[in-house]
Design a protein around this motif. Sequence first.
Motif, PDB file in Angstrom:
ATOM      1  N   LEU A  50       0.732  -1.220  -0.039  1.00 23.42           N
ATOM      2  CA  LEU A  50      -0.099  -0.142  -0.017  1.00 23.42           C
ATOM      3  C   LEU A  50       1.042   1.148   0.019  1.00 23.42           C
ATOM      4  CD1 LEU A  50      -2.746  -0.922   2.498  1.00 23.42           C
ATOM      5  CD2 LEU A  50      -3.091  -0.287  -0.020  1.00 23.42           C
ATOM      6  N   LEU A  51       1.990   1.409   0.725  1.00 24.69           N
ATOM      7  CA  LEU A  51       2.918   2.454   0.922  1.00 24.69           C
ATOM      8  C   LEU A  51       3.610   2.544  -0.547  1.00 24.69           C
ATOM      9  CD1 LEU A  51       4.012   2.257   4.506  1.00 24.69           C
ATOM     10  CD2 LEU A  51       2.435   3.716   3.433  1.00 24.69           C
ATOM     11  N   LYS A  52       3.889   1.455  -1.183  1.00 25.60           N
ATOM     12  CA  LYS A  52       4.673   1.486  -2.306  1.00 25.60           C
ATOM     13  C   LYS A  52       3.894   1.988  -3.349  1.00 25.60           C
ATOM     14  CE  LYS A  52       7.030  -1.244  -5.726  1.00 25.60           C
ATOM     15  NZ  LYS A  52       7.523  -2.668  -6.300  1.00 25.60           N
ATOM     16  N   GLU A  53       2.370   1.705  -3.332  1.00 25.01           N
ATOM     17  CA  GLU A  53       1.395   2.074  -4.446  1.00 25.01           C
ATOM     18  C   GLU A  53       1.059   3.561  -4.128  1.00 25.01           C
ATOM     19  OE1 GLU A  53       0.066   0.664  -6.852  1.00 25.01           O
ATOM     20  OE2 GLU A  53       1.176  -1.249  -6.711  1.00 25.01           O
ATOM     21  N   PHE A  54       0.874   3.986  -2.913  1.00 21.68           N
ATOM     22  CA  PHE A  54       0.397   5.379  -2.599  1.00 21.68           C
ATOM     23  C   PHE A  54       1.487   6.275  -2.291  1.00 21.68           C
ATOM     24  CE2 PHE A  54      -3.291   2.646  -2.582  1.00 21.68           C
ATOM     25  CZ  PHE A  54      -4.129   3.264  -3.435  1.00 21.68           C
ATOM     26  N   GLY A  55       2.600   5.772  -2.071  1.00 19.58           N
ATOM     27  CA  GLY A  55       3.804   6.803  -1.775  1.00 19.58           C
ATOM     28  C   GLY A  55       3.923   7.392  -0.251  1.00 19.58           C
ATOM     29  N   SER A  56       2.756   7.416   0.430  1.00 21.27           N
ATOM     30  CA  SER A  56       3.019   7.654   1.678  1.00 21.27           C
ATOM     31  C   SER A  56       1.553   7.341   2.491  1.00 21.27           C
ATOM     32  CB  SER A  56       3.327   9.406   2.031  1.00 21.27           C
ATOM     33  OG  SER A  56       2.181   9.843   1.253  1.00 21.27           O
ATOM     34  N   LEU A  57       1.673   7.627   3.881  1.00 19.19           N
ATOM     35  CA  LEU A  57       0.441   7.395   4.706  1.00 19.19           C
ATOM     36  C   LEU A  57      -0.675   8.172   4.256  1.00 19.19           C
ATOM     37  CD1 LEU A  57       1.462   6.186   8.245  1.00 19.19           C
ATOM     38  CD2 LEU A  57       0.205   5.079   6.668  1.00 19.19           C
ATOM     39  N   SER A  58      -0.154   9.488   4.092  1.00 17.62           N
ATOM     40  CA  SER A  58      -0.973  10.664   3.800  1.00 17.62           C
ATOM     41  C   SER A  58      -1.948  10.438   2.576  1.00 17.62           C
ATOM     42  CB  SER A  58      -0.514  12.033   4.195  1.00 17.62           C
ATOM     43  OG  SER A  58       0.635  12.149   3.102  1.00 17.62           O
ATOM     44  N   ASN A  59      -0.897   9.981   1.570  1.00 18.50           N
ATOM     45  CA  ASN A  59      -1.604  10.071   0.285  1.00 18.50           C
ATOM     46  C   ASN A  59      -2.617   8.836   0.255  1.00 18.50           C
ATOM     47  OD1 ASN A  59      -0.006  12.091  -0.869  1.00 18.50           O
ATOM     48  ND2 ASN A  59       1.485  10.523  -1.811  1.00 18.50           N
ATOM     49  N   LEU A  60      -2.239   7.735   0.873  1.00 15.25           N
ATOM     50  CA  LEU A  60      -3.072   6.712   1.197  1.00 15.25           C
ATOM     51  C   LEU A  60      -4.415   6.737   1.638  1.00 15.25           C
ATOM     52  CD1 LEU A  60      -3.898   3.468   1.011  1.00 15.25           C
ATOM     53  CD2 LEU A  60      -2.378   3.469   3.278  1.00 15.25           C
ATOM     54  N   LEU A  61      -4.347   7.662   3.104  1.00 11.70           N
ATOM     55  CA  LEU A  61      -5.512   7.966   3.746  1.00 11.70           C
ATOM     56  C   LEU A  61      -6.574   8.898   2.838  1.00 11.70           C
ATOM     57  CD1 LEU A  61      -4.136   8.032   7.477  1.00 11.70           C
ATOM     58  CD2 LEU A  61      -5.177   6.133   6.029  1.00 11.70           C
ATOM     59  N   GLU A  62      -5.685   9.670   2.052  1.00 15.34           N
ATOM     60  CA  GLU A  62      -6.833  10.645   1.170  1.00 15.34           C
ATOM     61  C   GLU A  62      -7.287  10.039  -0.055  1.00 15.34           C
ATOM     62  OE1 GLU A  62      -4.122  14.032   0.607  1.00 15.34           O
ATOM     63  OE2 GLU A  62      -3.594  14.033   2.577  1.00 15.34           O
ATOM     64  N   SER A  63      -7.004   9.016  -0.292  1.00 13.45           N
ATOM     65  CA  SER A  63      -7.203   8.343  -1.654  1.00 13.45           C
ATOM     66  C   SER A  63      -8.679   7.860  -1.653  1.00 13.45           C
ATOM     67  CB  SER A  63      -6.302   7.100  -1.866  1.00 13.45           C
ATOM     68  OG  SER A  63      -5.022   7.718  -2.154  1.00 13.45           O
ATOM     69  N   ASP A  64      -9.127   7.473  -2.663  1.00  9.87           N
ATOM     70  CA  ASP A  64     -10.391   6.939  -2.819  1.00  9.87           C
ATOM     71  C   ASP A  64     -10.596   5.436  -2.485  1.00  9.87           C
ATOM     72  OD1 ASP A  64     -13.436   7.265  -4.236  1.00  9.87           O
ATOM     73  OD2 ASP A  64     -12.758   5.505  -5.160  1.00  9.87           O
ATOM     74  N   ALA A  65     -11.813   5.046  -1.868  1.00 14.08           N
ATOM     75  CA  ALA A  65     -11.642   3.554  -1.394  1.00 14.08           C
ATOM     76  C   ALA A  65     -11.644   2.587  -2.728  1.00 14.08           C
ATOM     77  CB  ALA A  65     -13.042   3.420  -0.784  1.00 14.08           C
ATOM     78  N   HIS A  66     -12.138   2.867  -3.546  1.00 16.16           N
ATOM     79  CA  HIS A  66     -12.204   2.035  -4.896  1.00 16.16           C
ATOM     80  C   HIS A  66     -10.575   1.968  -5.548  1.00 16.16           C
ATOM     81  CE1 HIS A  66     -16.573   2.846  -4.715  1.00 16.16           C
ATOM     82  NE2 HIS A  66     -16.641   1.568  -4.991  1.00 16.16           N
ATOM     83  N   GLU A  67     -10.057   2.936  -5.327  1.00 13.94           N
ATOM     84  CA  GLU A  67      -8.698   3.064  -5.568  1.00 13.94           C
ATOM     85  C   GLU A  67      -7.738   2.268  -4.934  1.00 13.94           C
ATOM     86  OE1 GLU A  67      -7.072   4.152  -8.594  1.00 13.94           O
ATOM     87  OE2 GLU A  67      -9.159   4.478  -9.047  1.00 13.94           O
ATOM     88  N   ILE A  68      -7.993   2.302  -3.504  1.00 14.69           N
ATOM     89  CA  ILE A  68      -7.231   1.559  -2.395  1.00 14.69           C
ATOM     90  C   ILE A  68      -7.468   0.026  -2.722  1.00 14.69           C
ATOM     91  CG2 ILE A  68      -6.900   1.227  -0.134  1.00 14.69           C
ATOM     92  CD1 ILE A  68      -7.649   4.136   0.291  1.00 14.69           C
TER      93      ILE A  68
END
Length: 235
Positions: A50-68
């Motif tokens: 997840l961190l590799k895909e989104f780059g950081s915790l903040s980017n992950l938590l701000e992302s759309d649920a369907h993308e995650i």
Amino acid sequence: MENIHGGHRDRMRSRYLQEGPDGFADHELLEMLLYGCIPRGDTNPVAHLLLKEFGSLSNLLESDAHEIAKTEGVGLKSAIFLTQLHEVIRRYEREKLGSKPELTSITRCVEYCRQLLSHYSTERFYIICTDSRRRVIHVAKLAEGTVGSVFVSNRQAVEVALRYKSAGVIFCHNHPGGRVTPSNADLTLTVSLKKILDSLGVRVLDHIIIGENGTHFSFFANGLLKNEEDDEEEF
């Protein structure tokens, strides 16, 4: 295998209780968060992915649920949980400032705007409506854009200000990828909104730009919003 993973989870929880969160890397905290959503198996590789895909915790938590949820090993249940976590954090920080905080100084205004905007990696633009005592009566997101730009409708901003019978408004937006110095578009928009709202009896108290690493820019503090009748020292 489940017993092995179960023992690992118990060790991680014990370590957390003994050491506290400071010694945990981002992937370890994320790994533990996923325990509640993924009851079986090893969540460590999922956290790394997840961190590799989104780059950081903040980017992950701000992302759309369907993308995650597209990430291997992550279902929609886990994705929804992570987006809810971000919203809980945002509401917690706003609640610390009070349900109707009085934004009677630039310092308080900047802090409130920072709580609204500091978690986002894309540009967002908000209007904060206040009463005559400068208490917050409503907050609305007017626009969301890319890392470097956002389109704001004058009409929408005016409609929100009037709908909530605002005595004053504060505009704020973030510059997640650059300096806090206002762009020409920022200046033009602010002048335009001030002119319209002045004619309707609504005072534009400030326009705050929130940058990275605690930086900010206040239009009022930099003399860009004062009227001739304003006290030079009064916010």
